[in-house]
Scaffold this motif. Structure first.
Motif, mmCIF file in Angstrom:
data_model
loop_
_atom_site.group_PDB
_atom_site.id
_atom_site.type_symbol
_atom_site.label_atom_id
_atom_site.label_comp_id
_atom_site.label_asym_id
_atom_site.label_seq_id
_atom_site.Cartn_x
_atom_site.Cartn_y
_atom_site.Cartn_z
ATOM 1 N N THR A 221 51.999 2.193 -51.856
ATOM 2 C CA THR A 221 51.054 2.804 -50.905
ATOM 3 C C THR A 221 50.029 3.680 -51.605
ATOM 4 O O THR A 221 49.054 4.105 -50.996
ATOM 5 C CB THR A 221 51.807 3.673 -49.886
ATOM 6 O OG1 THR A 221 52.498 4.714 -50.601
ATOM 7 C CG2 THR A 221 52.796 2.841 -49.084
ATOM 8 N N LYS A 267 38.310 -0.477 -52.658
ATOM 9 C CA LYS A 267 39.379 -0.678 -51.682
ATOM 10 C C LYS A 267 40.528 0.287 -51.981
ATOM 11 O O LYS A 267 40.557 0.944 -53.023
ATOM 12 C CB LYS A 267 39.892 -2.128 -51.727
ATOM 13 C CG LYS A 267 38.813 -3.178 -51.519
ATOM 14 C CD LYS A 267 38.195 -3.091 -50.128
ATOM 15 C CE LYS A 267 37.157 -4.192 -49.922
ATOM 16 N NZ LYS A 267 36.538 -4.127 -48.573
ATOM 17 N N THR A 268 41.484 0.361 -51.080
ATOM 18 C CA THR A 268 42.658 1.198 -51.313
ATOM 19 C C THR A 268 43.715 0.423 -52.088
ATOM 20 O O THR A 268 43.671 -0.820 -52.163
ATOM 21 C CB THR A 268 43.262 1.679 -49.990
ATOM 22 O OG1 THR A 268 43.794 0.543 -49.280
ATOM 23 C CG2 THR A 268 42.221 2.387 -49.126
ATOM 24 N N GLN A 271 45.449 -2.143 -49.867
ATOM 25 C CA GLN A 271 44.579 -3.288 -49.591
ATOM 26 C C GLN A 271 44.542 -4.246 -50.776
ATOM 27 O O GLN A 271 44.575 -5.470 -50.600
ATOM 28 C CB GLN A 271 43.169 -2.803 -49.255
ATOM 29 C CG GLN A 271 43.065 -2.145 -47.891
ATOM 30 C CD GLN A 271 41.740 -1.427 -47.683
ATOM 31 O OE1 GLN A 271 40.963 -1.238 -48.620
ATOM 32 N NE2 GLN A 271 41.481 -1.022 -46.452
ATOM 33 N N GLU A 294 45.990 4.683 -37.800
ATOM 34 C CA GLU A 294 45.308 4.830 -39.084
ATOM 35 C C GLU A 294 45.874 3.870 -40.119
ATOM 36 O O GLU A 294 45.123 3.215 -40.857
ATOM 37 C CB GLU A 294 45.442 6.271 -39.576
ATOM 38 C CG GLU A 294 44.748 6.533 -40.904
ATOM 39 C CD GLU A 294 44.956 7.952 -41.397
ATOM 40 O OE1 GLU A 294 44.463 8.270 -42.495
ATOM 41 O OE2 GLU A 294 45.622 8.740 -40.692
ATOM 42 N N GLN A 295 47.211 3.775 -40.191
ATOM 43 C CA GLN A 295 47.823 2.862 -41.150
ATOM 44 C C GLN A 295 47.473 1.413 -40.836
ATOM 45 O O GLN A 295 47.207 0.617 -41.743
ATOM 46 C CB GLN A 295 49.344 3.043 -41.137
ATOM 47 C CG GLN A 295 49.821 4.315 -41.797
ATOM 48 C CD GLN A 295 51.337 4.399 -41.828
ATOM 49 O OE1 GLN A 295 52.032 3.610 -41.198
ATOM 50 N NE2 GLN A 295 51.851 5.371 -42.570
ATOM 51 N N GLN A 298 43.854 0.643 -41.814
ATOM 52 C CA GLN A 298 43.720 0.554 -43.274
ATOM 53 C C GLN A 298 44.253 -0.778 -43.791
ATOM 54 O O GLN A 298 43.611 -1.445 -44.603
ATOM 55 C CB GLN A 298 44.461 1.700 -43.960
ATOM 56 C CG GLN A 298 44.293 1.675 -45.481
ATOM 57 C CD GLN A 298 45.107 2.748 -46.172
ATOM 58 O OE1 GLN A 298 46.129 2.458 -46.787
ATOM 59 N NE2 GLN A 298 44.664 3.981 -46.084
ATOM 60 N N ASN A 299 45.424 -1.190 -43.304
ATOM 61 C CA ASN A 299 46.006 -2.442 -43.783
ATOM 62 C C ASN A 299 45.179 -3.654 -43.366
ATOM 63 O O ASN A 299 45.122 -4.657 -44.088
ATOM 64 C CB ASN A 299 47.437 -2.583 -43.281
ATOM 65 C CG ASN A 299 48.405 -1.657 -43.993
ATOM 66 O OD1 ASN A 299 48.154 -1.214 -45.110
ATOM 67 N ND2 ASN A 299 49.512 -1.340 -43.343
ATOM 68 N N GLY A 301 42.192 -3.848 -43.506
ATOM 69 C CA GLY A 301 41.109 -3.953 -44.482
ATOM 70 C C GLY A 301 41.460 -4.784 -45.699
ATOM 71 O O GLY A 301 40.642 -4.922 -46.620
#
Length: 345
Positions: A221, A267-268, A271, A294-295, A298-299, A301
């Protein structure tokens, strides 16, 4: 969202699906995952459908059936918009037959799941584990009956070994029963065992991977870093006994590579890890989890873009492990002239 065939079924599923292990929050394991109620579940499903993610996966043992019940409530009035996936065979009651893949339990457990989900059919029914005490012929015959009765449309497995899946397919072929088209499997940058046996079987038998825990039980994560303690509130504190072990240096090596590529791509880390999976052979869909909106956002993405071949190679190299015999000769090049490896770690 991109859609892909679910194995050799002709049925398409979204590249990402939502795992609903966070729905309910009952018991020591699932309470550590989350405690999503009906209102929150409905909101997550709204966001998923808006993004083109219409596959929702659950199991009868998730929070003692509460996950299925909450999911069923949350999709009321829009059953035709969603793909429902559930699992059974793990212990789901105190009785001697409340476990396994006997004809008795498969039929009873399917009927209970249908009732909790509030539907008259399940799109994808998966066996949660291999039952060595029930003949494979009986298992495949019962599953075929469920398909013919219209209660189930497609069949899958989870936590099977390669030989268990192959034997099941052979029995189905011998008797003309419905075959497995999906394998819900653990697969991540720090858990690549799937590639050794199950991926080649999947490619050969037309079985698509439905990937669970794609972020390695929360290790990918971005919250776990070299030289830093685990963050407070990490579910790994509560589920360490269930999470497969990972050599610490290898984990940090993978996180370092993810960090560098996240900086390159904007990107995170999650991601990037999810996008790597979406480029692997046989992967039909990747199940993402979310405790909150929020999670989930984000995922989501992780789709709509692709890592470059060079970035994939960096991640491959960082996550490389030597498989056990008899697999390692294919990875080190000994047999590549006539038997090229399916993937290179």
């Amino acid at each position: 969202m991109e859609t892909r065939f679910l194995g050799n079924s002709g049925f398409k599923v979204p590249a990402l699906g939502l795992g609903t292990g966070t729905f309910g929050g009952k018991g020591p394991l699932f309470s550590a995952w989350g405690s999503t109620d009906v209102a929150q579940a409905r909101r997550l499903i709204d966001l998923g459908l808006d993004a083109g993610m219409n596959l929702f996966d659950t199991a009868d043992v998730y929070s003692d059936g509460a996950s299925e019940s909450i999911l069923g409530e949350a999709i009321k009035g829009r059953r035709d918009q969603v793909i429902l996936s559930t699992k059974l065979t793990l212990r789901a009651g105190d009785g001697p037959n409340d476990i396994g893949a006997s004809r008795h339990h498969l039929i009873a457990a399917t009927d209970k799941a249908l009732k909790r989900l509030g539907t008259d059919y399940i799109d994808l029914l998966q066996l949660h584990h291999f039952d060595a005490m029930t003949p494979v012929e009986s298992v495949m015959s019962t599953l075929d009956d469920l398909v013919r009765a219209g209660k189930v449309r497609y069949l899958g497995v989870s936590n099977f070994s390669g030989w268990q899946l192959m034997k099941s397919q052979a029995v189905a072929d011998r008797h003309g029963y419905s075959r497995f088209v999906a394998n819900q499997t653990y697969y991540s940058l720090i858990g690549r065992d799937y590639e050794w046996d199950l991926m080649p079987v999947g490619q050969d038998q037309g079985v698509g991977a439905v990937v669970w825990s794609p972020l390695g039980w929360g290790r990918l994560t971005g919250k776990i870093r070299r030289g830093q303690p685990w963050p407070e509130g990490s579910r790994l504190h509560d589920t360490a006994g269930f999470a497969p072990p990972v050599e610490e240096e290898r984990l940090y090596r993978v996180v370092d590579a993810l960090d560098a590529i996240a900086a390159e791509t904007g990107k995170t880390i999650p991601q990037v890890a999810l996008n790597w999976l979406l480029q692997r052979p046989t992967v039909s869909t990747v199940l993402i989890g979310a405790r909150n909106e929020e999670q989930l956002v984000q995922n989501l993405g992780a789709v709509g873009w692709s890592l470059t071949a060079e970035q994939v190679a960096v991640l491959d190299d960082a996550s490389r492990v030597t498989p056990p015999y008899p697999h390692y000769p294919y990875w080190n090049g000994m047999f590549t002239e006539r038997n090229p490896p399916l993937v290179r770690p």
